[in-house]
Structures are given as C-alpha cells and as structure tokens.
Enzyme design. Structure first.
Site, PDB file in Angstrom:
ATOM      1  N   ASN A   9      42.148  30.478  33.226  1.00  0.00           N
ATOM      2  CA  ASN A   9      40.873  30.342  32.525  1.00  0.00           C
ATOM      3  C   ASN A   9      39.809  29.990  33.563  1.00  0.00           C
ATOM      4  O   ASN A   9      39.740  28.849  34.012  1.00  0.00           O
ATOM      5  CB  ASN A   9      41.000  29.225  31.472  1.00  0.00           C
ATOM      6  CG  ASN A   9      39.669  28.905  30.808  1.00  0.00           C
ATOM      7  OD1 ASN A   9      38.710  29.685  30.913  1.00  0.00           O
ATOM      8  ND2 ASN A   9      39.600  27.770  30.122  1.00  0.00           N
ATOM      9  N   TRP A  10      39.005  30.994  33.915  1.00  0.00           N
ATOM     10  CA  TRP A  10      38.009  30.769  34.970  1.00  0.00           C
ATOM     11  C   TRP A  10      36.829  29.931  34.483  1.00  0.00           C
ATOM     12  O   TRP A  10      36.005  29.512  35.281  1.00  0.00           O
ATOM     13  CB  TRP A  10      37.485  32.106  35.488  1.00  0.00           C
ATOM     14  CG  TRP A  10      38.460  32.905  36.298  1.00  0.00           C
ATOM     15  CD1 TRP A  10      39.785  32.634  36.502  1.00  0.00           C
ATOM     16  CD2 TRP A  10      38.180  34.109  37.023  1.00  0.00           C
ATOM     17  NE1 TRP A  10      40.342  33.597  37.303  1.00  0.00           N
ATOM     18  CE2 TRP A  10      39.386  34.514  37.641  1.00  0.00           C
ATOM     19  CE3 TRP A  10      37.039  34.893  37.206  1.00  0.00           C
ATOM     20  CZ2 TRP A  10      39.464  35.655  38.432  1.00  0.00           C
ATOM     21  CZ3 TRP A  10      37.123  36.029  37.987  1.00  0.00           C
ATOM     22  CH2 TRP A  10      38.318  36.402  38.596  1.00  0.00           C
ATOM     23  N   LYS A  11      36.720  29.757  33.179  1.00  0.00           N
ATOM     24  CA  LYS A  11      35.562  29.048  32.584  1.00  0.00           C
ATOM     25  C   LYS A  11      34.262  29.676  33.096  1.00  0.00           C
ATOM     26  O   LYS A  11      34.222  30.881  33.339  1.00  0.00           O
ATOM     27  CB  LYS A  11      35.635  27.554  32.884  1.00  0.00           C
ATOM     28  CG  LYS A  11      37.000  26.948  32.604  1.00  0.00           C
ATOM     29  CD  LYS A  11      36.957  25.464  32.574  1.00  0.00           C
ATOM     30  CE  LYS A  11      38.374  24.922  32.491  1.00  0.00           C
ATOM     31  NZ  LYS A  11      38.433  23.535  32.133  1.00  0.00           N
ATOM     32  N   HIS A  97      39.450  26.396  22.600  1.00  0.00           N
ATOM     33  CA  HIS A  97      39.503  25.534  23.794  1.00  0.00           C
ATOM     34  C   HIS A  97      38.760  24.235  23.502  1.00  0.00           C
ATOM     35  O   HIS A  97      37.744  24.226  22.805  1.00  0.00           O
ATOM     36  CB  HIS A  97      38.880  26.263  24.992  1.00  0.00           C
ATOM     37  CG  HIS A  97      39.167  25.578  26.287  1.00  0.00           C
ATOM     38  ND1 HIS A  97      38.473  24.460  26.690  1.00  0.00           N
ATOM     39  CD2 HIS A  97      40.093  25.827  27.245  1.00  0.00           C
ATOM     40  CE1 HIS A  97      38.963  24.061  27.859  1.00  0.00           C
ATOM     41  NE2 HIS A  97      39.942  24.874  28.216  1.00  0.00           N
ATOM     42  N   GLU A  99      36.793  22.550  25.183  1.00  0.00           N
ATOM     43  CA  GLU A  99      35.370  22.543  25.562  1.00  0.00           C
ATOM     44  C   GLU A  99      34.527  23.216  24.492  1.00  0.00           C
ATOM     45  O   GLU A  99      33.383  22.816  24.243  1.00  0.00           O
ATOM     46  CB  GLU A  99      35.197  23.231  26.934  1.00  0.00           C
ATOM     47  CG  GLU A  99      35.746  22.347  28.054  1.00  0.00           C
ATOM     48  CD  GLU A  99      36.270  23.094  29.271  1.00  0.00           C
ATOM     49  OE1 GLU A  99      35.960  24.280  29.438  1.00  0.00           O
ATOM     50  OE2 GLU A  99      37.008  22.460  30.062  1.00  0.00           O
ATOM     51  N   GLU A 169      47.043  21.634  25.262  1.00  0.00           N
ATOM     52  CA  GLU A 169      46.196  21.122  26.332  1.00  0.00           C
ATOM     53  C   GLU A 169      45.665  19.746  25.951  1.00  0.00           C
ATOM     54  O   GLU A 169      44.635  19.645  25.265  1.00  0.00           O
ATOM     55  CB  GLU A 169      45.005  22.059  26.552  1.00  0.00           C
ATOM     56  CG  GLU A 169      45.389  23.470  26.941  1.00  0.00           C
ATOM     57  CD  GLU A 169      44.290  24.143  27.748  1.00  0.00           C
ATOM     58  OE1 GLU A 169      44.573  24.553  28.860  1.00  0.00           O
ATOM     59  OE2 GLU A 169      43.152  24.215  27.268  1.00  0.00           O
ATOM     60  N   GLY A 175      40.872  19.184  33.536  1.00  0.00           N
ATOM     61  CA  GLY A 175      39.880  19.020  34.600  1.00  0.00           C
ATOM     62  C   GLY A 175      39.791  17.600  35.136  1.00  0.00           C
ATOM     63  O   GLY A 175      38.850  17.262  35.852  1.00  0.00           O
ATOM     64  N   SER A 215      45.218  20.199  34.140  1.00  0.00           N
ATOM     65  CA  SER A 215      45.467  19.827  35.545  1.00  0.00           C
ATOM     66  C   SER A 215      46.827  20.296  36.052  1.00  0.00           C
ATOM     67  O   SER A 215      47.450  19.628  36.866  1.00  0.00           O
ATOM     68  CB  SER A 215      45.295  18.318  35.739  1.00  0.00           C
ATOM     69  OG  SER A 215      43.954  17.947  35.461  1.00  0.00           O
ATOM     70  N   GLY A 236      43.172  26.097  34.528  1.00  0.00           N
ATOM     71  CA  GLY A 236      41.722  26.123  34.750  1.00  0.00           C
ATOM     72  C   GLY A 236      41.409  26.123  36.232  1.00  0.00           C
ATOM     73  O   GLY A 236      41.485  27.154  36.898  1.00  0.00           O
ATOM     74  N   GLY A 237      41.087  24.953  36.776  1.00  0.00           N
ATOM     75  CA  GLY A 237      40.646  24.822  38.167  1.00  0.00           C
ATOM     76  C   GLY A 237      41.522  25.557  39.181  1.00  0.00           C
ATOM     77  O   GLY A 237      41.010  26.240  40.075  1.00  0.00           O
TER      78      GLY A 237
HETATM   79  C1  PEP Z   1      41.702  24.593  30.874  1.00  0.00           C
HETATM   80  O1  PEP Z   1      40.481  24.492  30.888  1.00  0.00           O
HETATM   81  O2  PEP Z   1      42.240  25.310  30.034  1.00  0.00           O
HETATM   82  C2  PEP Z   1      42.461  23.828  31.848  1.00  0.00           C
HETATM   83  C3  PEP Z   1      43.743  23.683  31.670  1.00  0.00           C
HETATM   84  O3  PEP Z   1      41.756  23.293  32.897  1.00  0.00           O
HETATM   85  P1  PEP Z   1      42.352  22.533  34.185  1.00  0.00           P
HETATM   86  O4  PEP Z   1      43.556  23.281  34.634  1.00  0.00           O
HETATM   87  O5  PEP Z   1      41.241  22.588  35.194  1.00  0.00           O
HETATM   88  O6  PEP Z   1      42.673  21.147  33.746  1.00  0.00           O
END
Ligand code: PEP
Length: 252
Positions: A9-11, A97, A99, A169, A175, A215, A236-237
């Site tokens: 997930n590049w956001k 998600h 967010e 999640e 994040g 994370s 994500g990151g």
């Molecule tokens: C996400 O936004 O779906 C996610 C898992 O982010 P991160 O890996 O950065 O915690």
C-alpha cells in the site's frame, strides 16, 4: 488452498517518475520469484494505476487501488468507481483502511457498499480491520474486529465472501514502528477465521486469505508469516523500497 499474498500500500507517496522507478526495480527483482501459490499486489495511488497495470503485463504482480467509491456512478466529484477500476483491469482494491475510517469518517455501512461495488465488478476487496490502542488496552479488540467484519461483510453470500481478502491491521501498529507480536497476530487471525467458520463454514474459512498489516518489514516478516493463520501481509512504509518489499515477499 488459500493464496498467500503480499500487498504493498503506497498510500499518498511518490511522483510519476519515482513510482515508475520503484515498480521497475520490484519487477526486475521479482523475475526469479514467481510461485503459483503466491500473489504479489501493488496498490499505488490512482494516477499511477495505468502505468503499474502496463508494467504488470510483463511481470508477476497484480495491481490494486487503495479505495473506491461506494456509489455506482454520477455526481460524486473526485470519486473513482469500481467500474472505472475494472475498465483498467484492476484485480484488487483496498477498502476500510484505518486512515480512511479516521480521516474520512468511513462507516462499516459505507465500507459494505464499497465491497458490494467491487464484487459487482469482479475486483477482490482487501478488507482492512483492526482495533485502536485504547480498545486493545481495554481488552475489546476481538469485539471491535468482529463488529467491523460482521457489519461490512457478513451480509454477503458465501459465493461473494469467497472473493474477500482480509487484512488485520491493528491501528496502533500502522506506521508507528510498533508491530504486533507474532502471538498477537496469530491470536487475532485465528479469531477472525473462527468468525468466518461460524458464519460460512469450515471450507470458506479455510480458504480465506488473512493478511497482517502494521509496521511489517524486511526484518519481522518471516516471523509473522510463520504463523498458521497469517497468510501474508499488507505492507505500507516498507513497500516503498524495492529491496525491503522483495525481502518481505521472499519471507512468504
Ligand atoms: C498500511 O498502511 O496498511 C500499513 C500496514 O502501513 P505500515 O506498514 O507503514 O505500518
């Protein structure tokens, strides 16, 4: 047998050139990785879907969007419909998600509508659920996740549900660099699979892919994915760096 999936997930990150470079680097490294029972999904921002879709033709990854409108079509400025995504041959789409739930007040009902739009267009929803920190501290995480899943997904028929991918999640892990322990992930994934079993029966539960997100990175992925109910990750990151993302894929 259920698929193991790593989805990135590049956001809201990257410009076109950076996105091209990243997807090219992942595709190059992935040429040696294809395993039929594994699926890699890249979910870039909307403007890069076409480019990633084109690149995916010569590689092994699928492409997904990060969100979709709950409406079919019409006067919804700025929204993107499931039919539009389908016309660009998208395979997956993230919905619910945390967010989007937090910054756009998405309700379980709105997310249920998005899921229906996606399924009507043969796009597999990656349905996100998870508790916030105070909810875990209060010991209510299982109830919170059950409510999210039952209100958004359990109106589906068993045939429809067979297309759902779930991503657990925990919001406190997204994040933050704070990952759920492998035991916490396994415990919740097992709980989610039991809920599905109660509603749709053993076979559907056994065939449902349940991803962990929060994370997850190149260092901890292997330990998380080693759990029997953890079928991969929503990343994500760490999906923004080709080397890290590929190491995570190799951890499946
Ligand atoms: C996400 O936004 O779906 C996610 C898992 O982010 P991160 O890996 O950065 O915690």
């Amino acid at each position: 047998m259920r698929k193991k999936i790593v989805a990135g997930n590049w956001k809201m990150n990257k410009t076109f050139d950076d996105a091209y470079e990243l997807v090219e680097a992942i595709a190059e490294k992935m040429e040696t990785l294809a395993k039929p029972e594994h699926e890699v999904v890249i979910c870039p921002p909307f403007p890069f879907l076409e480019m990633c879709g084109d690149m995916s033709q010569e590689s092994f990854f699928a492409v997904g969007a990060q969100d979709v409108s709950e409406h079919e079509s019409g006067a919804y400025t700025g929204e993107v419909s499931a039919a539009m995504l389908k016309s660009m041959e998208m395979d997956y789409c993230i919905v619910g998600h945390s967010e989007r739930r937090a910054y756009h007040n998405e309700s379980n009902e709105a997310i249920a509508n998005k899921v229906k739009q996606l399924l009507a267009n043969d796009i597999r929803p990656i349905f996100c659920c998870g508790e916030k920190l105070p909810e875990r501290e209060a010991g209510t995480q299982f109830d919170v996740v059950e409510k999210q899943i039952s209100e958004s997904l359990f109106g589906l028929s068993a045939d429809e549900f067979a297309n759902i991918v779930i991503a657990y999640e925990p919001v406190w892990a997204i994040g933050t660099g704070k990952t759920a322990t492998p035991e916490q992930a396994q415990e919740m994934h097992h709980h989610i699979r039991s809920l599905i079993e109660k509603k749709y029966g053993h076979d559907t539960a056994d065939n449902t892919t349940i991803l962990y997100g929060g994370s997850c990175n190149a260092k901890n992925a292997k330990e998380l994915f080693a759990n029997p109910d953890v079928d991969g990750g929503l990343i994500g990151g760490a999906s923004l760096k080709a080397d890290d993302f590929v190491t995570i894929i190799e951890s499946l």
